[in-house]
Enzyme design. Structure first.
Site, PDB file in Angstrom:
ATOM      1  N   ARG A  15       0.834  -1.204   0.000  1.00 28.53           N
ATOM      2  CA  ARG A  15       0.000   0.000   0.000  1.00 28.53           C
ATOM      3  C   ARG A  15       0.872   1.258   0.000  1.00 28.53           C
ATOM      4  O   ARG A  15       1.741   1.415   0.855  1.00 28.53           O
ATOM      5  CB  ARG A  15      -0.953  -0.016   1.202  1.00 28.53           C
ATOM      6  CG  ARG A  15      -1.903  -1.205   1.151  1.00 28.53           C
ATOM      7  CD  ARG A  15      -2.827  -1.282   2.338  1.00 28.53           C
ATOM      8  NE  ARG A  15      -3.812  -0.215   2.351  1.00 28.53           N
ATOM      9  CZ  ARG A  15      -4.766  -0.101   3.274  1.00 28.53           C
ATOM     10  NH1 ARG A  15      -4.850  -0.980   4.252  1.00 28.53           N
ATOM     11  NH2 ARG A  15      -5.627   0.898   3.223  1.00 28.53           N
ATOM     12  N   SER A  58      -8.868  11.868   1.842  1.00 27.45           N
ATOM     13  CA  SER A  58      -8.316  10.844   2.732  1.00 27.45           C
ATOM     14  C   SER A  58      -8.347  11.319   4.171  1.00 27.45           C
ATOM     15  O   SER A  58      -7.615  12.237   4.550  1.00 27.45           O
ATOM     16  CB  SER A  58      -6.873  10.499   2.346  1.00 27.45           C
ATOM     17  OG  SER A  58      -6.287   9.657   3.326  1.00 27.45           O
ATOM     18  N   ALA A  59      -9.190  10.664   4.987  1.00 32.49           N
ATOM     19  CA  ALA A  59      -9.229  10.992   6.412  1.00 32.49           C
ATOM     20  C   ALA A  59      -7.927  10.597   7.098  1.00 32.49           C
ATOM     21  O   ALA A  59      -7.521  11.227   8.072  1.00 32.49           O
ATOM     22  CB  ALA A  59     -10.408  10.281   7.073  1.00 32.49           C
ATOM     23  N   ASP A  84     -15.526   2.432   2.642  1.00 34.86           N
ATOM     24  CA  ASP A  84     -15.302   1.086   3.178  1.00 34.86           C
ATOM     25  C   ASP A  84     -16.507   0.173   2.984  1.00 34.86           C
ATOM     26  O   ASP A  84     -16.383  -1.054   3.099  1.00 34.86           O
ATOM     27  CB  ASP A  84     -14.947   1.152   4.665  1.00 34.86           C
ATOM     28  CG  ASP A  84     -13.557   1.725   4.894  1.00 34.86           C
ATOM     29  OD1 ASP A  84     -12.709   1.609   3.987  1.00 34.86           O
ATOM     30  OD2 ASP A  84     -13.324   2.298   5.973  1.00 34.86           O
ATOM     31  N   LYS A 138      -6.750  -0.108  -1.272  1.00 32.22           N
ATOM     32  CA  LYS A 138      -7.159  -0.619   0.037  1.00 32.22           C
ATOM     33  C   LYS A 138      -6.383  -1.916   0.315  1.00 32.22           C
ATOM     34  O   LYS A 138      -5.356  -2.176  -0.303  1.00 32.22           O
ATOM     35  CB  LYS A 138      -8.680  -0.827   0.052  1.00 32.22           C
ATOM     36  CG  LYS A 138      -9.473   0.474   0.039  1.00 32.22           C
ATOM     37  CD  LYS A 138      -9.317   1.208   1.348  1.00 32.22           C
ATOM     38  CE  LYS A 138     -10.194   2.434   1.448  1.00 32.22           C
ATOM     39  NZ  LYS A 138     -10.071   3.076   2.776  1.00 32.22           N
TER      40      LYS A 138
END
Length: 427
Positions: free
Chosen positions: A120, A166-167, A312, A339
Site C-alpha cells: 500500500r 483521505s481521512a 469502506d 485498500k
C-alpha cells in the site's frame, strides 16, 4: 471454510463491535494526552490491537481489564524510542496516523506491516510530512512499507491541500500540526470522516473548521478523557445489506454510530428503495438503532462527494446492487484500488464467480441486477471486507457450496462476525 447457504430468513437484534476509526484514535489521543484516559466498548480487532501494541512499544502504559482500556498518557513529548521496529500488522490507519504522531519525536523508528500493508502506497502521507521537516522514506517511489522515520523537535507548520480525499492523511497531518510551532492549514478535496476533529476537541484541543479548511495552532497540550466507542457502521453495513436482501428478514442493529461523515450507506439504501428505520437517536454519542427489512430494490448511481462517506462499505454495496433491479453505477472510487486489496477487481471477481454481472471500470463498477447467485470458491486475499461480503452473498445461494479461503482475515475488524451471523440465522 464452508459458508452457510440458502437460509430461509434472518431475524434478531445485535450490537456490532466498536467503531474501528474511533477505537484507533482513542488509543492515540489517550497516549498523547496528559493524565488518564478510559475507553469503553473499544473494538478488539487485530488492527486496533496493532495500534495498542505500538503505543506500548513507545513507552505508554495501557491496561485492558474488565472490558475497559485504561491509558496512562505521556503527553505530546513523552513517547520513548522503541527497542525494535514497530509492527503495524494489516493496518493502514495505524501506519499513516502514527507517522504523523511521530513527526515531532526526536528519534528514529522503522514501521512495517504484513504482506498486504507492504503493497500500500504511503507517499500520500510521506510527502507532506517531509515538507514539515520529517525524514521519512519507504520502498520505491511510492514509499511502500517498511518506512524509516526520524522526527524533529523543530517541526514546521504546513499549508496543504490534499490531492485526494483521505481521512487518514488529514489525521496524520493534524497530529503532526499539534506538535509544530505555528499555524497549520489543511484543505480537504472532499469531506471525509471527522473523528479526529471531534476527538481533538473532546481531549481539550483547539482547531477551527471552515468548510473543507481545517486550521490547527501548535503546539498544544491534551488532557485525558472518558471515551465511549459507538458501534461501527462499517461493520453494521453487512447486516444492513443482509437484512435487505435475505428473504423474510428483519434485523435490529443497536448503538450504531451515525456520524454524518459516515452515513453514505444509509443514503444509498434509501435511494435504492430499501426499508430502513432509524430510532433511538443519541445526538451526543452520534449513535442510533437501525432496523432493516427484506426489500425490493432498484439500481442507483453512486459517486462524487458520497464516496468518502461510504468508501469502506462499497464491497457490500456492490453485493446489494446485484440484488437490485436495473443498473447500479459506482464511480469516482479509484481509492478502492489501494485498500487492503484492489477492491474494484477483487469484488468484481468474487461476485462474478458466484453469478453476478459486474464490469470493473477505472474508478468503480457497473453492476447489472438482479442476479441469482450460485456456489463458488472465493479468496479474501487477506481482505476482511471481502470475506464478510462473501459470507453475506452465500446466504442467497440455493445451488452449490461457497468456500471461503483465508477467512481469518475477518478478525481484522470483526472477530465475532460468524457468531453474530449464527444468532441471526437462528433468530
Amino acid at each position: 471454510m464452508k459458508l452457510k447457504t440458502n437460509i430461509r430468513h434472518l431475524h434478531g437484534s445485535i450490537r456490532v463491535p466498536g467503531d474501528k476509526s474511533i477505537s484507533h484514535r482513542s488509543i492515540i489521543f489517550g497516549s498523547l494526552a496528559e493524565g488518564e484516559t478510559k475507553v469503553y466498548d473499544i473494538l478488539r480487532g487485530e488492527d486496533v490491537l496493532s495500534t495498542m501494541q505500538v503505543f506500548r512499544d513507545l513507552g505508554v502504559e495501557i491496561e485492558d481489564k474488565d472490558g475497559v482500556i485504561t491509558i496512562q498518557g505521556v503527553g505530546m513529548a513523552g513517547l520513548k524510542a522503541p527497542q525494535n521496529a514497530l509492527n503495524m500488522g494489516n493496518s493502514g490507519t495505524s501506519i499513516r496516523l502514527i507517522s504523523g504522531v511521530l513527526a515531532g519525536a526526536d528519534f528514529e523508528v522503522e514501521m512495517f506491516g504484513d504482506d498486504s500493508l507492504s503493497k500500500r502506497p504511503m507517499d500520500r502521507v510521506t510527502l507532506p510530512l517531509k515538507k514539515m521537516g520529517v525524514s521519512i522514506s519507504g520502498q520505491t517511489e511510492r514509499d511502500l512499507p517498511p518506512l524509516r522515520l526520524k522526527g524533529t523537535k523543530n517541526l514546521r507548520p504546513i499549508h496543504y491541500e490534499l490531492p485526494i480525499a483521505s481521512a487518514q492523511v488529514k489525521s496524520a497531518l493534524m497530529f503532526a500540526a499539534l506538535q509544530a510551532k505555528g499555524e497549520s492549514v489543511i484543505i480537504e478535496k472532499e469531506y471525509t470522516r471527522n473523528h479526529t476533529e471531534d476527538m481533538l476537541k473532546q481531549f481539550g484541543g483547539h482547531l477551527s473548521v471552515d468548510g473543507k479548511k481545517i486550521t490547527v495552532q501548535g503546539p498544544q497540550k491534551l488532557t485525558g478523557q472518558k471515551v465511549v466507542v459507538p458501534g461501527d457502521i462499517s461493520s453494521a453495513a453487512f447486516w444492513l445489506v443482509a437484512g435487505l436482501i435475505a428473504p423474510n428478514s428483519r434485523l435490529v442493529l443497536q448503538n450504531v454510530g451515525i456520524n454524518e461523515t459516515r452515513t453514505g450507506i444509509i443514503d444509498v439504501i434509501r435511494a435504492m428503495g430499501g426499508k430502513l428505520e432509524i430510532t433511538e437517536i443519541d445526538p451526543v454519542a452520534k449513535s442510533a438503532t437501525l432496523i432493516v427489512e427484506s426489500s425490493d430494490l432498484k439500481g442507483t448511481e453512486i459517486g462524487g462527494a458520497l464516496i468518502p462517506r461510504l468508501i469502506d462499505e462499497l464491497p457490500i454495496i456492490a453485493l446489494l446492487a446485484t440484488q437490485a433491479q436495473g443498473v447500479t453505477v459506482i464511480k469516482d472510487a479509484e481509492e478502492l484500488k489501494v485498500k487492503e486489496t484492489d477492491r474494484i477487481q477483487v469484488v468484481a471477481d468474487a461476485l462474478n464467480s458466484m453469478g453476478a454481472d459486474i464490469t470493473p471500470t477505472a474508478d468503480g463498477m457497473i453492476i447489472k441486477g438482479k442476479s441469482a447467485l450460485h456456489g463458488a470458491r472465493v479468496n479474501t486475499f487477506g481482505d476482511h471486507r471481502i470475506g464478510m461480503m462473501t459470507a453475506i452473498a452465500a446466504l442467497l445461494v440455493a445451488d452449490g457450496e461457497v468456500e471461503l479461503d483465508r477467512a481469518e482475515a475477518i478478525n481484522t475488524s470483526y472477530p465475532s462476525f460468524f457468531d453474530d451471523l449464527e444468532s441471526l440465522i437462528h433468530g
